[in-house]
Write a protein that holds these residues in place. Structure first.
Motif, PDB file in Angstrom:
ATOM      1  N   ALA A   1       0.828  -1.207   0.000  1.00  0.00           N
ATOM      2  CA  ALA A   1       0.000   0.000   0.000  1.00  0.00           C
ATOM      3  C   ALA A   1       0.861   1.256   0.000  1.00  0.00           C
ATOM      4  O   ALA A   1       0.608   2.208  -0.756  1.00  0.00           O
ATOM      5  CB  ALA A   1      -0.924  -0.012   1.213  1.00  0.00           C
ATOM      6  N   PHE A   2       1.903   1.266   0.836  1.00  0.00           N
ATOM      7  CA  PHE A   2       2.803   2.414   0.857  1.00  0.00           C
ATOM      8  C   PHE A   2       3.511   2.570  -0.490  1.00  0.00           C
ATOM      9  O   PHE A   2       3.643   3.673  -1.011  1.00  0.00           O
ATOM     10  CB  PHE A   2       3.839   2.265   1.970  1.00  0.00           C
ATOM     11  N   GLY A   3       3.962   1.453  -1.051  1.00  0.00           N
ATOM     12  CA  GLY A   3       4.642   1.508  -2.335  1.00  0.00           C
ATOM     13  C   GLY A   3       3.739   2.039  -3.435  1.00  0.00           C
ATOM     14  O   GLY A   3       4.177   2.816  -4.296  1.00  0.00           O
ATOM     15  N   PHE A   4       2.481   1.628  -3.418  1.00  0.00           N
ATOM     16  CA  PHE A   4       1.511   2.109  -4.405  1.00  0.00           C
ATOM     17  C   PHE A   4       1.411   3.630  -4.350  1.00  0.00           C
ATOM     18  O   PHE A   4       1.424   4.311  -5.389  1.00  0.00           O
ATOM     19  CB  PHE A   4       0.149   1.470  -4.113  1.00  0.00           C
ATOM     20  N   LEU A   5       1.327   4.187  -3.149  1.00  0.00           N
ATOM     21  CA  LEU A   5       1.177   5.639  -3.006  1.00  0.00           C
ATOM     22  C   LEU A   5       2.458   6.375  -3.388  1.00  0.00           C
ATOM     23  O   LEU A   5       2.411   7.422  -4.048  1.00  0.00           O
ATOM     24  CB  LEU A   5       0.766   5.976  -1.574  1.00  0.00           C
ATOM     25  N   VAL A   6       3.592   5.855  -2.985  1.00  0.00           N
ATOM     26  CA  VAL A   6       4.867   6.490  -3.344  1.00  0.00           C
ATOM     27  C   VAL A   6       5.033   6.525  -4.858  1.00  0.00           C
ATOM     28  O   VAL A   6       5.462   7.530  -5.435  1.00  0.00           O
ATOM     29  CB  VAL A   6       6.049   5.745  -2.676  1.00  0.00           C
ATOM     30  N   ASN A   7       4.669   5.438  -5.526  1.00  0.00           N
ATOM     31  CA  ASN A   7       4.788   5.382  -6.986  1.00  0.00           C
ATOM     32  C   ASN A   7       3.839   6.346  -7.686  1.00  0.00           C
ATOM     33  O   ASN A   7       4.068   6.717  -8.847  1.00  0.00           O
ATOM     34  CB  ASN A   7       4.532   3.954  -7.478  1.00  0.00           C
ATOM     35  N   ARG A   8       2.755   6.747  -6.999  1.00  0.00           N
ATOM     36  CA  ARG A   8       1.829   7.736  -7.569  1.00  0.00           C
ATOM     37  C   ARG A   8       2.288   9.163  -7.279  1.00  0.00           C
ATOM     38  O   ARG A   8       1.590  10.121  -7.550  1.00  0.00           O
ATOM     39  CB  ARG A   8       0.418   7.525  -7.016  1.00  0.00           C
ATOM     40  N   GLU A   9       3.488   9.284  -6.673  1.00  0.00           N
ATOM     41  CA  GLU A   9       4.129  10.577  -6.416  1.00  0.00           C
ATOM     42  C   GLU A   9       3.277  11.493  -5.537  1.00  0.00           C
ATOM     43  O   GLU A   9       3.163  12.694  -5.785  1.00  0.00           O
ATOM     44  CB  GLU A   9       4.491  11.268  -7.733  1.00  0.00           C
ATOM     45  N   VAL A  10       2.699  10.926  -4.503  1.00  0.00           N
ATOM     46  CA  VAL A  10       2.008  11.756  -3.515  1.00  0.00           C
ATOM     47  C   VAL A  10       3.043  12.608  -2.795  1.00  0.00           C
ATOM     48  O   VAL A  10       4.220  12.245  -2.692  1.00  0.00           O
ATOM     49  CB  VAL A  10       1.225  10.897  -2.507  1.00  0.00           C
ATOM     50  N   ASP A  11       2.607  13.766  -2.288  1.00  0.00           N
ATOM     51  CA  ASP A  11       3.533  14.643  -1.566  1.00  0.00           C
ATOM     52  C   ASP A  11       3.898  14.077  -0.201  1.00  0.00           C
ATOM     53  O   ASP A  11       4.997  14.326   0.318  1.00  0.00           O
ATOM     54  CB  ASP A  11       2.908  16.032  -1.385  1.00  0.00           C
ATOM     55  N   GLY A  12       2.977  13.350   0.408  1.00  0.00           N
ATOM     56  CA  GLY A  12       3.206  12.759   1.719  1.00  0.00           C
ATOM     57  C   GLY A  12       2.137  11.720   1.989  1.00  0.00           C
ATOM     58  O   GLY A  12       1.165  11.595   1.252  1.00  0.00           O
ATOM     59  N   ILE A  13       2.320  10.964   3.064  1.00  0.00           N
ATOM     60  CA  ILE A  13       1.395   9.883   3.407  1.00  0.00           C
ATOM     61  C   ILE A  13       0.923  10.042   4.846  1.00  0.00           C
ATOM     62  O   ILE A  13       1.711  10.364   5.743  1.00  0.00           O
ATOM     63  CB  ILE A  13       2.054   8.503   3.235  1.00  0.00           C
ATOM     64  N   ILE A  14      -0.365   9.816   5.053  1.00  0.00           N
ATOM     65  CA  ILE A  14      -0.926   9.721   6.401  1.00  0.00           C
ATOM     66  C   ILE A  14      -1.437   8.289   6.562  1.00  0.00           C
ATOM     67  O   ILE A  14      -2.280   7.833   5.796  1.00  0.00           O
ATOM     68  CB  ILE A  14      -2.070  10.719   6.635  1.00  0.00           C
ATOM     69  N   SER A  15      -0.915   7.596   7.541  1.00  0.00           N
ATOM     70  CA  SER A  15      -1.291   6.200   7.770  1.00  0.00           C
ATOM     71  C   SER A  15      -2.247   6.109   8.952  1.00  0.00           C
ATOM     72  O   SER A  15      -1.909   6.481  10.074  1.00  0.00           O
ATOM     73  CB  SER A  15      -0.046   5.352   8.043  1.00  0.00           C
ATOM     74  N   VAL A  16      -3.448   5.622   8.681  1.00  0.00           N
ATOM     75  CA  VAL A  16      -4.449   5.407   9.734  1.00  0.00           C
ATOM     76  C   VAL A  16      -4.664   3.898   9.829  1.00  0.00           C
ATOM     77  O   VAL A  16      -5.773   3.395   9.737  1.00  0.00           O
ATOM     78  CB  VAL A  16      -5.768   6.131   9.411  1.00  0.00           C
ATOM     79  N   ALA A  17      -3.584   3.177   9.983  1.00  0.00           N
ATOM     80  CA  ALA A  17      -3.609   1.719  10.088  1.00  0.00           C
ATOM     81  C   ALA A  17      -2.890   1.353  11.381  1.00  0.00           C
ATOM     82  O   ALA A  17      -1.714   0.980  11.375  1.00  0.00           O
ATOM     83  CB  ALA A  17      -2.918   1.092   8.881  1.00  0.00           C
ATOM     84  N   PRO A  18      -3.579   1.499  12.518  1.00  0.00           N
ATOM     85  CA  PRO A  18      -2.903   1.500  13.820  1.00  0.00           C
ATOM     86  C   PRO A  18      -2.562   0.121  14.367  1.00  0.00           C
ATOM     87  O   PRO A  18      -2.865  -0.208  15.511  1.00  0.00           O
ATOM     88  CB  PRO A  18      -3.924   2.213  14.714  1.00  0.00           C
ATOM     89  N   ARG A  19      -1.922  -0.704  13.542  1.00  0.00           N
ATOM     90  CA  ARG A  19      -1.484  -2.017  13.994  1.00  0.00           C
ATOM     91  C   ARG A  19       0.029  -2.058  14.102  1.00  0.00           C
ATOM     92  O   ARG A  19       0.736  -1.369  13.365  1.00  0.00           O
ATOM     93  CB  ARG A  19      -1.985  -3.111  13.054  1.00  0.00           C
ATOM     94  N   THR A  20       0.514  -2.895  14.991  1.00  0.00           N
ATOM     95  CA  THR A  20       1.943  -2.911  15.275  1.00  0.00           C
ATOM     96  C   THR A  20       2.772  -3.336  14.072  1.00  0.00           C
ATOM     97  O   THR A  20       3.943  -2.988  13.973  1.00  0.00           O
ATOM     98  CB  THR A  20       2.225  -3.862  16.457  1.00  0.00           C
ATOM     99  N   GLY A  21       2.182  -4.078  13.131  1.00  0.00           N
ATOM    100  CA  GLY A  21       2.916  -4.529  11.959  1.00  0.00           C
ATOM    101  C   GLY A  21       3.287  -3.434  10.985  1.00  0.00           C
ATOM    102  O   GLY A  21       3.997  -3.684  10.003  1.00  0.00           O
ATOM    103  N   ILE A  22       2.849  -2.202  11.256  1.00  0.00           N
ATOM    104  CA  ILE A  22       3.109  -1.100  10.329  1.00  0.00           C
ATOM    105  C   ILE A  22       4.542  -0.586  10.420  1.00  0.00           C
ATOM    106  O   ILE A  22       5.042   0.066   9.505  1.00  0.00           O
ATOM    107  CB  ILE A  22       2.135   0.065  10.617  1.00  0.00           C
ATOM    108  N   ALA A  23       5.248  -0.880  11.505  1.00  0.00           N
ATOM    109  CA  ALA A  23       6.500  -0.194  11.821  1.00  0.00           C
ATOM    110  C   ALA A  23       7.530  -0.280  10.695  1.00  0.00           C
ATOM    111  O   ALA A  23       8.038   0.741  10.216  1.00  0.00           O
ATOM    112  CB  ALA A  23       7.078  -0.755  13.122  1.00  0.00           C
ATOM    113  N   ALA A  24       7.861  -1.484  10.259  1.00  0.00           N
ATOM    114  CA  ALA A  24       8.926  -1.636   9.263  1.00  0.00           C
ATOM    115  C   ALA A  24       8.551  -0.996   7.929  1.00  0.00           C
ATOM    116  O   ALA A  24       9.368  -0.297   7.316  1.00  0.00           O
ATOM    117  CB  ALA A  24       9.235  -3.124   9.063  1.00  0.00           C
ATOM    118  N   ALA A  25       7.300  -1.198   7.506  1.00  0.00           N
ATOM    119  CA  ALA A  25       6.865  -0.644   6.218  1.00  0.00           C
ATOM    120  C   ALA A  25       6.834   0.877   6.255  1.00  0.00           C
ATOM    121  O   ALA A  25       7.190   1.539   5.273  1.00  0.00           O
ATOM    122  CB  ALA A  25       5.492  -1.192   5.855  1.00  0.00           C
TER     123      ALA A  25
END
Length: 331
Positions: free
Chosen positions: A105-129
């Motif tokens: 999901a993060f890669g998809f947004l980065v490839n669309r050249e967004v200016d920044g990302i807000i993550s509202v996925a509050p699970r512990t598995g998010i850290a590395a990504a």
């Protein structure tokens, strides 16, 4: 833009200033330009603007499944705040929230050249990504308990404070044996609420009266409520829990149904408090005491913090405070 300038009787540079820095244009001139824009139905060419400014004016939003009240409400508030600030949003919703899906999901947004990302996925598995994606774009993570770092800012409702409010309220109402129905162990917000429950009890010299596992659903609340009611029947009113804090309203709804089926009176035998102040919680039977999260304020803060991050501000922690809404289920 040329047509707007001609109709308003100004230069195209003035029209540009009205669109980009309206505070620097005299009110009378600004009003003429805005009137011409409205009359002509002018829409800005965002693709052309992106070429000139190297900004897509797009914010990426990663959110947990829309079935979850908190993330869905937060994402909606972020979209509204971004729109007010002249940004579009590109939203991707997670289905499983495992590490692979989050990274994609993060890669998809980065490839669309967004200016920044807000993550509202509050699970512990998010850290590395999140750490990997933040190497490409600034990021705001909405999760109480995630550590800010580098280009990652953390914004959250103070979940631990909300839980402490609940416990203090119950103690003030004369309750001394307070149980807890927990959310999933891998959610930052669930962890923070449990920390608040435990620390508030400890500060008051009280021991936890029982912890029951849940998964945010009414069904898990019903299961926890049935077990709690059986405990009350077995131990009697002098030893069994006399209050329970459910870490969201849906689980509280299930617990209220279990109490009704088991003949446990709320609030006479058992005070019940939820969390989220979901739509309709005032019409539960009885009306549910709960914690209100200021989602509109949270959405605005997320955008403000991300815009600061785009200016180079290093990662910091930012929070807003919840409020307790007392209703019939606990008094």
């Amino acid at each position: 833009m040329v047509d707007v300038a001609r109709l308003a009787g100004v230069s195209h540079q003035t029209v540009s200033r009205v669109l980009n820095s309206p505070e620097g244009v005299r009110p009378a001139t600004r009003d003429k330009v805005l009137k011409a824009i409205k009359e002509l139905g002018y829409r800005r060419n965002m693709a052309a603007r992106a070429l000139v400014t190297s900004s897509s004016r797009l914010i990426g939003v990663v959110t947990a499944s829309s079935e979850f009240f908190g993330p869905a409400s937060t994402a909606s508030a972020i979209e509204a705040a971004a729109r007010d600030a002249g940004y579009g949003t590109l939203v991707t919703s997670l289905q499983t929230s495992d590490e692979v899906e989050i990274s994609e999901a993060f890669g998809f947004l980065v490839n669309r050249e967004v200016d920044g990302i807000i993550s509202v996925a509050p699970r512990t598995g998010i850290a590395a990504a999140a750490t990997a994606a933040a190497r490409s774009v600034p990021m705001v993570v909405v999760a109480d308990g995630f550590e800010p770092q580098g280009r990652i800012h953390v914004v959250s409702v103070d979940q631990e404070l909300g839980a402490r409010m609940v416990v203090r309220h119950l103690i003030g109402a004369g309750r001394r044996r307070i149980a807890y129905v927990a959310g999933p162990d891998d959610w930052f917000d669930a962890q923070a609420r449990e920390r608040g429950w435990r620390s508030a009890l400890e500060d008051s010299g009280l021991a936890p009266a029982g912890r029951f596992s849940g998964d945010w659903t009414a069904e898990s609340g019903y299961e926890a409520g049935t077990a709690l009611c059986l405990q009350i029947a077995a131990e009697g009113p002098q030893r069994a829990p006399d209050a329970v804090f459910c870490s969201n309203d849906l689980m509280a709804l299930g617990l209220l149904a279990a109490a009704r089926d088991q003949g446990v009176r709320v609030p006479q035998d058992l005070a019940v408090v939820g969390y989220d102040d979901t739509a309709g919680s005032a019409f539960f039977a009885p009306a549910l005491t709960t914690v209100t999260q200021p989602f509109e304020e949270l959405g605005r803060l997320c955008l403000e913090v991300l815009l600061s991050a785009l200016e180079g501000e290093p990662g910091m922690w930012h929070s807003v405070s919840p409020t307790l809404r007392v209703r019939r289920s606990s008094v």
